[in-house]
Design a protein around this motif. Structure first.
Motif, PDB file in Angstrom:
ATOM      1  N   PRO A   7       1.227  -0.859  -0.306  1.00 21.23           N
ATOM      2  CA  PRO A   7       0.350   0.569   0.228  1.00 21.23           C
ATOM      3  C   PRO A   7       1.065   1.129  -0.141  1.00 21.23           C
ATOM      4  CG  PRO A   7      -0.770  -1.264   2.158  1.00 21.23           C
ATOM      5  CD  PRO A   7       1.094  -2.187   0.884  1.00 21.23           C
ATOM      6  N   VAL A   8       0.797   2.093  -0.866  1.00 24.61           N
ATOM      7  CA  VAL A   8       1.073   3.321  -0.773  1.00 24.61           C
ATOM      8  C   VAL A   8       0.671   4.799   0.245  1.00 24.61           C
ATOM      9  CG1 VAL A   8       2.103   5.464  -2.411  1.00 24.61           C
ATOM     10  CG2 VAL A   8       2.013   2.654  -3.013  1.00 24.61           C
ATOM     11  N   ASN A   9       1.072   5.544   0.983  1.00 22.61           N
ATOM     12  CA  ASN A   9       0.423   6.995   1.217  1.00 22.61           C
ATOM     13  C   ASN A   9       0.755   8.111   0.161  1.00 22.61           C
ATOM     14  OD1 ASN A   9       0.067   5.348   4.410  1.00 22.61           O
ATOM     15  ND2 ASN A   9       2.831   5.734   3.905  1.00 22.61           N
ATOM     16  N   ILE A  10      -0.767   7.662  -0.122  1.00 24.51           N
ATOM     17  CA  ILE A  10      -1.487   8.665  -0.803  1.00 24.51           C
ATOM     18  C   ILE A  10      -2.306   9.597  -0.855  1.00 24.51           C
ATOM     19  CG2 ILE A  10      -2.398   9.538  -3.409  1.00 24.51           C
ATOM     20  CD1 ILE A  10      -2.078   6.418  -3.995  1.00 24.51           C
ATOM     21  N   ALA A  11      -1.435  11.143  -1.213  1.00 28.20           N
ATOM     22  CA  ALA A  11      -2.315  12.531  -0.263  1.00 28.20           C
ATOM     23  C   ALA A  11      -2.802  12.998  -1.662  1.00 28.20           C
ATOM     24  CB  ALA A  11      -1.583  13.855  -0.209  1.00 28.20           C
ATOM     25  N   VAL A  12      -4.432  13.810  -1.711  1.00 26.94           N
ATOM     26  CA  VAL A  12      -5.125  13.896  -2.974  1.00 26.94           C
ATOM     27  C   VAL A  12      -4.869  15.621  -2.629  1.00 26.94           C
ATOM     28  CG1 VAL A  12      -7.093  13.617  -3.690  1.00 26.94           C
ATOM     29  CG2 VAL A  12      -6.365  12.307  -3.186  1.00 26.94           C
ATOM     30  N   LEU A  13      -5.088  16.574  -3.344  1.00 27.01           N
ATOM     31  CA  LEU A  13      -6.060  18.010  -3.426  1.00 27.01           C
ATOM     32  C   LEU A  13      -6.570  18.203  -5.002  1.00 27.01           C
ATOM     33  CD1 LEU A  13      -4.748  20.606  -2.296  1.00 27.01           C
ATOM     34  CD2 LEU A  13      -3.038  20.584  -4.035  1.00 27.01           C
ATOM     35  N   ALA A 154       2.469  -2.451  -6.442  1.00 31.60           N
ATOM     36  CA  ALA A 154       4.436  -2.970  -6.569  1.00 31.60           C
ATOM     37  C   ALA A 154       4.165  -4.918  -7.848  1.00 31.60           C
ATOM     38  CB  ALA A 154       4.860  -3.719  -5.531  1.00 31.60           C
ATOM     39  N   ARG A 155       2.832  -5.174  -8.125  1.00 34.24           N
ATOM     40  CA  ARG A 155       2.675  -6.053  -9.164  1.00 34.24           C
ATOM     41  C   ARG A 155       2.727  -6.424  -9.953  1.00 34.24           C
ATOM     42  NH1 ARG A 155      -2.213  -7.655  -5.811  1.00 34.24           N
ATOM     43  NH2 ARG A 155      -2.800  -5.737  -5.967  1.00 34.24           N
ATOM     44  N   HIS A 156       2.926  -4.859 -10.748  1.00 36.28           N
ATOM     45  CA  HIS A 156       2.830  -4.663 -12.008  1.00 36.28           C
ATOM     46  C   HIS A 156       4.287  -5.111 -12.215  1.00 36.28           C
ATOM     47  CE1 HIS A 156       1.344  -2.740 -16.046  1.00 36.28           C
ATOM     48  NE2 HIS A 156       2.869  -2.042 -15.835  1.00 36.28           N
ATOM     49  N   LYS A 157       4.217  -5.567 -13.614  1.00 36.53           N
ATOM     50  CA  LYS A 157       5.458  -5.773 -14.483  1.00 36.53           C
ATOM     51  C   LYS A 157       5.774  -5.199 -15.855  1.00 36.53           C
ATOM     52  CE  LYS A 157       7.396  -7.426 -10.560  1.00 36.53           C
ATOM     53  NZ  LYS A 157       8.111  -6.439  -9.440  1.00 36.53           N
ATOM     54  N   PRO A 158       6.853  -5.335 -16.186  1.00 36.12           N
ATOM     55  CA  PRO A 158       7.890  -4.980 -15.523  1.00 36.12           C
ATOM     56  C   PRO A 158       8.208  -4.347 -14.790  1.00 36.12           C
ATOM     57  CG  PRO A 158       7.471  -3.844 -18.004  1.00 36.12           C
ATOM     58  CD  PRO A 158       6.469  -4.409 -18.019  1.00 36.12           C
ATOM     59  N   CYS A 159       8.371  -3.467 -14.871  1.00 43.15           N
ATOM     60  CA  CYS A 159       8.585  -1.965 -14.000  1.00 43.15           C
ATOM     61  C   CYS A 159       7.399  -1.849 -13.439  1.00 43.15           C
ATOM     62  CB  CYS A 159       9.109  -1.249 -14.031  1.00 43.15           C
ATOM     63  SG  CYS A 159       9.044  -0.337 -16.319  1.00 43.15           S
ATOM     64  N   ASN A 160       7.258  -0.552 -12.303  1.00 41.24           N
ATOM     65  CA  ASN A 160       6.638   0.222 -11.837  1.00 41.24           C
ATOM     66  C   ASN A 160       7.215   0.974 -10.794  1.00 41.24           C
ATOM     67  OD1 ASN A 160       6.332  -0.781  -8.784  1.00 41.24           O
ATOM     68  ND2 ASN A 160       6.694  -2.985 -10.299  1.00 41.24           N
ATOM     69  N   VAL A 162       6.569   1.621  -7.548  1.00 43.65           N
ATOM     70  CA  VAL A 162       6.747   1.409  -6.668  1.00 43.65           C
ATOM     71  C   VAL A 162       8.012   0.996  -6.191  1.00 43.65           C
ATOM     72  CG1 VAL A 162       5.501   0.058  -4.246  1.00 43.65           C
ATOM     73  CG2 VAL A 162       3.782   0.527  -5.542  1.00 43.65           C
ATOM     74  N   ASP A 163       8.485   0.227  -6.613  1.00 45.63           N
ATOM     75  CA  ASP A 163       9.826  -0.594  -6.559  1.00 45.63           C
ATOM     76  C   ASP A 163      10.748   0.712  -6.704  1.00 45.63           C
ATOM     77  OD1 ASP A 163       8.999  -3.345  -6.956  1.00 45.63           O
ATOM     78  OD2 ASP A 163       9.491  -3.514  -9.088  1.00 45.63           O
ATOM     79  N   LEU A 164      10.912   1.726  -7.558  1.00 41.62           N
ATOM     80  CA  LEU A 164      11.258   2.804  -7.262  1.00 41.62           C
ATOM     81  C   LEU A 164      11.166   3.788  -5.820  1.00 41.62           C
ATOM     82  CD1 LEU A 164      10.748   4.660 -10.747  1.00 41.62           C
ATOM     83  CD2 LEU A 164      12.680   2.694 -10.184  1.00 41.62           C
ATOM     84  N   MET A 165      10.484   3.370  -4.899  1.00 41.73           N
ATOM     85  CA  MET A 165      10.819   4.563  -3.978  1.00 41.73           C
ATOM     86  C   MET A 165      11.851   4.300  -3.509  1.00 41.73           C
ATOM     87  SD  MET A 165       6.393   3.809  -3.145  1.00 41.73           S
ATOM     88  CE  MET A 165       5.385   5.232  -4.397  1.00 41.73           C
ATOM     89  N   PRO A 166      12.161   3.207  -2.699  1.00 46.76           N
ATOM     90  CA  PRO A 166      13.048   2.440  -1.916  1.00 46.76           C
ATOM     91  C   PRO A 166      14.460   3.855  -2.407  1.00 46.76           C
ATOM     92  CG  PRO A 166      12.169   0.529  -2.047  1.00 46.76           C
ATOM     93  CD  PRO A 166      11.724   1.789  -3.400  1.00 46.76           C
ATOM     94  N   ARG A 167      14.641   3.631  -3.364  1.00 50.44           N
ATOM     95  CA  ARG A 167      15.945   4.835  -4.024  1.00 50.44           C
ATOM     96  C   ARG A 167      16.242   6.352  -4.534  1.00 50.44           C
ATOM     97  NH1 ARG A 167      17.468   1.405  -8.597  1.00 50.44           N
ATOM     98  NH2 ARG A 167      18.737   2.705  -8.767  1.00 50.44           N
ATOM     99  N   LEU A 168      14.647   6.573  -4.280  1.00 49.19           N
ATOM    100  CA  LEU A 168      14.070   7.920  -4.883  1.00 49.19           C
ATOM    101  C   LEU A 168      14.572   8.386  -4.214  1.00 49.19           C
ATOM    102  CD1 LEU A 168      10.057   7.646  -5.842  1.00 49.19           C
ATOM    103  CD2 LEU A 168      12.284   7.727  -7.176  1.00 49.19           C
ATOM    104  N   ARG A 169      15.214   9.187  -3.585  1.00 49.27           N
ATOM    105  CA  ARG A 169      16.222  10.114  -2.224  1.00 49.27           C
ATOM    106  C   ARG A 169      17.939   9.464  -2.553  1.00 49.27           C
ATOM    107  NH1 ARG A 169      11.239  10.365   1.990  1.00 49.27           N
ATOM    108  NH2 ARG A 169      10.593  12.181   1.092  1.00 49.27           N
TER     109      ARG A 169
END
Length: 171
Positions: A7-13, A154-160, A162-169
């Motif tokens: 699950p992703v924490n999403i804000a809506v504006l 994260a289940r969407h392949k070949p890429c998504n 969510v898989d990038l989130m840990p590396r964004l910073r």
């Protein structure tokens, strides 16, 4: 091996001079869609069409490490009051060029050449994904159902995304 849903924490504006919580169809649609998909609503707000007011809320949200993605709706047209892309694009560390391109390509099948008026944009700021959608509920439905539901899974392949989130910073 199948990846697990994360699950992703999403804000809506919602960006609008006229909408309230009672009649914000696009914000409600996005909230319902993301919750039904198993994501978490981190925060939801409505802000007037003012680039500094928009930027203030989005800046606060990108500074919050608990918010992983932001979806805005409204203010992406071409009238004098439409300023969401101008408010938010300056915050991007990286622009996701393909998002707007794909959104307009998909929208073409429904609204034909009117899609040229869309200024939907997306990017990453301080490790937070930001997606700026038009204000119509139809456009929000298209963006969620055809793009975001997949890229925020994260289940969407070949890429998504969510898989990038840990590396964004990474520096």
């Amino acid at each position: 091996m199948q990846a697990e849903f994360i699950p992703v924490n999403i804000a809506v504006l919602t960006v609008s001079d006229t909408r309230s919580a009672a009649d914000d169809k696009s914000g409600a649609l996005l909230r319902e869609r993301l919750l039904a998909s198993g994501h978490l609503l981190a925060e939801q707000a409505i802000v007037r069409d003012d680039i500094y007011a928009i930027r203030a809320i989005v800046s606060r949200w990108i500074a919050d490490e608990n918010i992983q993605a932001i979806i805005t709706t409204g203010g992406t047209g071409m009238t004098g009051r439409d300023g969401t892309p101008e408010a938010i694009s300056v915050l991007f560390d990286k622009t996701i060029e393909g998002f707007g391109e794909l959104f307009r390509q998909i929208s073409y099948s429904t609204i034909r050449t009117s899609t040229i008026q869309s200024r939907a944009v997306a990017g990453v700021a301080n490790g937070t994904f930001i997606f700026c959608l038009p204000g119509s509920s139809g456009a929000c439905m298209t963006a969620w159902d055809e793009i975001l539901i997949h890229q925020l899974d994260a289940r969407h392949k070949p890429c998504n995304f969510v898989d990038l989130m840990p590396r964004l910073r990474e520096k």
